[in-house]
Design a protein around this motif. Sequence first.
Motif, PDB file in Angstrom:
ATOM      1  N   ALA A  65       0.846  -1.193   0.000  1.00 13.18           N
ATOM      2  CA  ALA A  65       0.000   0.000   0.000  1.00 13.18           C
ATOM      3  C   ALA A  65       0.879   1.240   0.000  1.00 13.18           C
ATOM      4  O   ALA A  65       1.857   1.313   0.748  1.00 13.18           O
ATOM      5  CB  ALA A  65      -0.927   0.014   1.212  1.00 13.18           C
ATOM      6  N   ASP A 101      -6.909   2.756   3.001  1.00  8.29           N
ATOM      7  CA  ASP A 101      -5.849   2.731   3.996  1.00  8.29           C
ATOM      8  C   ASP A 101      -5.792   4.103   4.660  1.00  8.29           C
ATOM      9  O   ASP A 101      -5.192   5.037   4.148  1.00  8.29           O
ATOM     10  CB  ASP A 101      -4.508   2.400   3.339  1.00  8.29           C
ATOM     11  CG  ASP A 101      -3.386   2.199   4.353  1.00  8.29           C
ATOM     12  OD1 ASP A 101      -3.540   2.615   5.509  1.00  8.29           O
ATOM     13  OD2 ASP A 101      -2.350   1.625   3.986  1.00  8.29           O
ATOM     14  N   GLU A 186      -3.357   0.544  -3.499  1.00  7.02           N
ATOM     15  CA  GLU A 186      -3.014  -0.767  -2.953  1.00  7.02           C
ATOM     16  C   GLU A 186      -3.079  -1.861  -4.014  1.00  7.02           C
ATOM     17  O   GLU A 186      -3.869  -1.786  -4.963  1.00  7.02           O
ATOM     18  CB  GLU A 186      -3.978  -1.170  -1.828  1.00  7.02           C
ATOM     19  CG  GLU A 186      -4.104  -0.177  -0.692  1.00  7.02           C
ATOM     20  CD  GLU A 186      -5.201   0.839  -0.888  1.00  7.02           C
ATOM     21  OE1 GLU A 186      -5.184   1.870  -0.175  1.00  7.02           O
ATOM     22  OE2 GLU A 186      -6.081   0.614  -1.752  1.00  7.02           O
TER      23      GLU A 186
END
Length: 255
Positions: A65, A101, A186
């Motif tokens: 990520a 994220d 990601e």
Amino acid sequence: MSDARRGTTRRTARRTLVASTALLTVLGSGVPAVAATAPALVQAPLVHHGGGVLRSTSGNWAGYAATGGMFTSVSASWVQPSVSCAGTNTWSSFWVGLDGDGSNTVEQIGTEADCSGGSPVYSSWYEMYPQYPSNFGNTVRPGDHFTASVTTNGSGSFTLTLSDTTQGWSRTVNKSLRSAALASAEVIAEAPSSSSGVLPLSDFGSVSFTSATVNGRSLGSSNASSITMASGGVTKATTSGLSGGTAFSVTWKHS
């Protein structure tokens, strides 16, 4: 991702799944299909290692990520893994995406490899939270070669594409989400979740991602961090180092 951010935590959004009538016809009762609630957040401390590589753990993600900037595109290819099924129901997803994220928006597309009643079930899907995830009706088989991408113009318009180059089908979805944070990119293997938490991870052996790019450049140039999937002291899946800045593998360890 800045090296100065020591002591921060990784927060990864997860797909929260509930049963759909269509998929229950195939899988039997109690098998999740689509999300009906906001992605929940899993928090795990970042762990720093030598050699300039930033690594972290997550309760539901393994892969790479990138954060710490504005992200407008991500792409990668993978071979759909075959799952080993015993008597329990298990789940796994493989995808590329923007956000999730550390942000509460999600724009993702990928494939699924689940076990239901001892039998493998393979499928594909996309998600644009706060809209529910949607399953594609195309056939997915282990060994199929997939290429996926998520791109945006930065002003709320998104194009999500998933292609099965083995069977010769491709799906492209155009969506709008003006609230998208564009805070991360990601390439991930995931243990999906139900409303009660992270579900058991399917034994997919190993999945290899190749040709991974972020913002039109190699994944390795994006300063992405490597993520190990672990919870309660149990390592569920490990992530290899990057090869050529664009290729890596995720290996199953535990459900």
